[in-house]
Write a protein that holds these residues in place. Structure first.
Motif, mmCIF file in Angstrom:
data_model
loop_
_atom_site.group_PDB
_atom_site.id
_atom_site.type_symbol
_atom_site.label_atom_id
_atom_site.label_comp_id
_atom_site.label_asym_id
_atom_site.label_seq_id
_atom_site.Cartn_x
_atom_site.Cartn_y
_atom_site.Cartn_z
ATOM 1 N N LEU A 5 0.859 -1.177 0.000
ATOM 2 C CA LEU A 5 0.000 0.000 0.000
ATOM 3 C C LEU A 5 0.895 1.227 0.000
ATOM 4 O O LEU A 5 1.903 1.258 0.711
ATOM 5 C CB LEU A 5 -0.874 0.045 1.256
ATOM 6 N N SER A 6 0.530 2.218 -0.786
ATOM 7 C CA SER A 6 1.235 3.495 -0.757
ATOM 8 C C SER A 6 0.207 4.614 -0.791
ATOM 9 O O SER A 6 -0.902 4.447 -1.308
ATOM 10 C CB SER A 6 2.210 3.616 -1.922
ATOM 11 N N VAL A 7 0.590 5.745 -0.212
ATOM 12 C CA VAL A 7 -0.304 6.890 -0.105
ATOM 13 C C VAL A 7 0.197 7.990 -1.022
ATOM 14 O O VAL A 7 1.379 8.340 -0.993
ATOM 15 C CB VAL A 7 -0.371 7.394 1.353
ATOM 16 N N ASP A 8 -0.699 8.524 -1.845
ATOM 17 C CA ASP A 8 -0.365 9.622 -2.745
ATOM 18 C C ASP A 8 -0.775 10.928 -2.079
ATOM 19 O O ASP A 8 -1.950 11.275 -2.051
ATOM 20 C CB ASP A 8 -1.085 9.444 -4.076
ATOM 21 N N SER A 9 0.222 11.596 -1.505
ATOM 22 C CA SER A 9 -0.029 12.830 -0.771
ATOM 23 C C SER A 9 1.278 13.600 -0.662
ATOM 24 O O SER A 9 2.350 12.988 -0.645
ATOM 25 C CB SER A 9 -0.547 12.477 0.630
ATOM 26 N N ARG A 90 -2.868 3.563 -3.097
ATOM 27 C CA ARG A 90 -2.653 2.599 -4.173
ATOM 28 C C ARG A 90 -2.270 1.265 -3.542
ATOM 29 O O ARG A 90 -1.429 1.198 -2.655
ATOM 30 C CB ARG A 90 -1.551 3.066 -5.105
ATOM 31 N N ILE A 91 -2.926 0.208 -4.007
ATOM 32 C CA ILE A 91 -2.643 -1.144 -3.535
ATOM 33 C C ILE A 91 -2.159 -1.946 -4.730
ATOM 34 O O ILE A 91 -2.812 -1.976 -5.770
ATOM 35 C CB ILE A 91 -3.890 -1.802 -2.914
ATOM 36 N N GLU A 92 -1.019 -2.602 -4.560
ATOM 37 C CA GLU A 92 -0.428 -3.375 -5.647
ATOM 38 C C GLU A 92 -0.186 -4.799 -5.176
ATOM 39 O O GLU A 92 0.348 -5.033 -4.090
ATOM 40 C CB GLU A 92 0.893 -2.732 -6.061
ATOM 41 N N ALA A 93 -0.612 -5.756 -6.005
ATOM 42 C CA ALA A 93 -0.417 -7.177 -5.706
ATOM 43 C C ALA A 93 -0.160 -7.933 -6.999
ATOM 44 O O ALA A 93 -0.966 -7.850 -7.934
ATOM 45 C CB ALA A 93 -1.646 -7.756 -5.011
ATOM 46 N N ASN A 94 0.954 -8.626 -7.072
ATOM 47 C CA ASN A 94 1.289 -9.463 -8.225
ATOM 48 C C ASN A 94 1.115 -8.748 -9.557
ATOM 49 O O ASN A 94 0.535 -9.269 -10.495
ATOM 50 C CB ASN A 94 0.468 -10.754 -8.204
ATOM 51 N N GLY A 95 1.597 -7.510 -9.622
ATOM 52 C CA GLY A 95 1.545 -6.757 -10.872
ATOM 53 C C GLY A 95 0.226 -6.058 -11.141
ATOM 54 O O GLY A 95 0.091 -5.351 -12.131
ATOM 55 N N VAL A 96 -0.770 -6.249 -10.286
ATOM 56 C CA VAL A 96 -2.060 -5.572 -10.440
ATOM 57 C C VAL A 96 -2.110 -4.428 -9.439
ATOM 58 O O VAL A 96 -1.850 -4.616 -8.254
ATOM 59 C CB VAL A 96 -3.237 -6.545 -10.202
ATOM 60 N N SER A 97 -2.441 -3.249 -9.938
ATOM 61 C CA SER A 97 -2.505 -2.067 -9.088
ATOM 62 C C SER A 97 -3.920 -1.500 -9.119
ATOM 63 O O SER A 97 -4.506 -1.352 -10.193
ATOM 64 C CB SER A 97 -1.502 -1.026 -9.591
ATOM 65 N N VAL A 98 -4.465 -1.211 -7.933
ATOM 66 C CA VAL A 98 -5.779 -0.568 -7.840
ATOM 67 C C VAL A 98 -5.622 0.687 -6.992
ATOM 68 O O VAL A 98 -4.726 0.779 -6.152
ATOM 69 C CB VAL A 98 -6.865 -1.497 -7.242
ATOM 70 N N THR A 99 -6.487 1.639 -7.234
ATOM 71 C CA THR A 99 -6.458 2.898 -6.502
ATOM 72 C C THR A 99 -7.742 3.034 -5.697
ATOM 73 O O THR A 99 -8.838 2.930 -6.253
ATOM 74 C CB THR A 99 -6.320 4.083 -7.472
ATOM 75 N N ARG A 109 -15.965 -3.364 -3.714
ATOM 76 C CA ARG A 109 -16.140 -4.793 -4.024
ATOM 77 C C ARG A 109 -15.424 -5.135 -5.325
ATOM 78 O O ARG A 109 -14.733 -6.156 -5.417
ATOM 79 C CB ARG A 109 -17.627 -5.146 -4.125
ATOM 80 N N GLU A 110 -15.557 -4.269 -6.331
ATOM 81 C CA GLU A 110 -14.890 -4.507 -7.612
ATOM 82 C C GLU A 110 -13.367 -4.489 -7.461
ATOM 83 O O GLU A 110 -12.669 -5.323 -8.055
ATOM 84 C CB GLU A 110 -15.330 -3.460 -8.637
ATOM 85 N N LEU A 111 -12.847 -3.564 -6.663
ATOM 86 C CA LEU A 111 -11.411 -3.497 -6.431
ATOM 87 C C LEU A 111 -10.924 -4.753 -5.707
ATOM 88 O O LEU A 111 -9.864 -5.301 -6.019
ATOM 89 C CB LEU A 111 -11.051 -2.253 -5.623
ATOM 90 N N THR A 112 -11.719 -5.237 -4.756
ATOM 91 C CA THR A 112 -11.377 -6.466 -4.034
ATOM 92 C C THR A 112 -11.311 -7.640 -4.998
ATOM 93 O O THR A 112 -10.369 -8.447 -4.955
ATOM 94 C CB THR A 112 -12.416 -6.749 -2.920
ATOM 95 N N GLU A 113 -12.280 -7.735 -5.891
ATOM 96 C CA GLU A 113 -12.288 -8.826 -6.877
ATOM 97 C C GLU A 113 -11.090 -8.732 -7.818
ATOM 98 O O GLU A 113 -10.497 -9.757 -8.169
ATOM 99 C CB GLU A 113 -13.597 -8.814 -7.664
ATOM 100 N N MET A 114 -10.722 -7.521 -8.215
ATOM 101 C CA MET A 114 -9.546 -7.359 -9.083
ATOM 102 C C MET A 114 -8.289 -7.866 -8.383
ATOM 103 O O MET A 114 -7.469 -8.559 -8.987
ATOM 104 C CB MET A 114 -9.368 -5.885 -9.469
ATOM 105 N N LEU A 115 -8.141 -7.535 -7.115
ATOM 106 C CA LEU A 115 -6.969 -7.983 -6.365
ATOM 107 C C LEU A 115 -6.999 -9.500 -6.149
ATOM 108 O O LEU A 115 -5.961 -10.163 -6.203
ATOM 109 C CB LEU A 115 -6.855 -7.252 -5.038
ATOM 110 N N GLN A 116 -8.186 -10.052 -5.923
ATOM 111 C CA GLN A 116 -8.297 -11.504 -5.739
ATOM 112 C C GLN A 116 -7.845 -12.239 -7.012
ATOM 113 O O GLN A 116 -7.205 -13.285 -6.925
ATOM 114 C CB GLN A 116 -9.733 -11.900 -5.412
#
Length: 122
Positions: A5-9, A90-99, A109-116
């Motif tokens: 996890l990283s924070v954009d600020s 920003r959350i990054e897992a195995n090359g997938v990044s979601v904001t 829920r959609e972001l959780t599914e993308m990370l799963q």
């Protein structure tokens, strides 16, 4: 599932530290999520950086899909507690990044599914 996890600020390091404290205090995550704060490039002499980086990463391991969903919800709640405009996470897992830049339940829920779906094949 391991992720960062990283924070954009403008005060990313301070905000990341506050986010980490928020997540550690979330009783719903205890026992299901482990965290460690790190500096990007820490121990990487090839980065050319002199001294610690201002941006702090939070390395997270979630034990299951429910813990992952609770993690995103907790991040969204933390954002809502911050002064306006709240920082983006920003959350990054195995090359997938979601904001995470919303507290909308359907979007979380959609972001959780993308990370799963980013889980490595076993």
């Amino acid at each position: 599932m391991e992720m960062s996890l990283s924070v954009d600020s403008p005060a990313a390091g301070d905000e990341a530290a506050l986010l980490r404290r928020w997540l550690l205090s979330d009783r719903g995550l205890r026992g299901h999520v482990t965290m460690q704060a790190t500096q990007p490039g820490a121990g990487d002499e090839s980065s050319g950086a002199m001294g610690p980086s201002a941006l702090e990463l939070i390395n997270v391991a979630a034990s299951n899909a429910i813990a992952l969903g609770n993690l995103l919800l907790s991040v969204a709640l933390w954002r809502s507690s911050r002064p306006s405009p709240p920082p983006t996470v920003r959350i990054e897992a195995n090359g997938v990044s979601v904001t995470v830049n919303t507290d909308d339940q359907e979007t979380l829920r959609e972001l959780t599914e993308m990370l799963q779906r980013a889980r490595p094949e076993r």
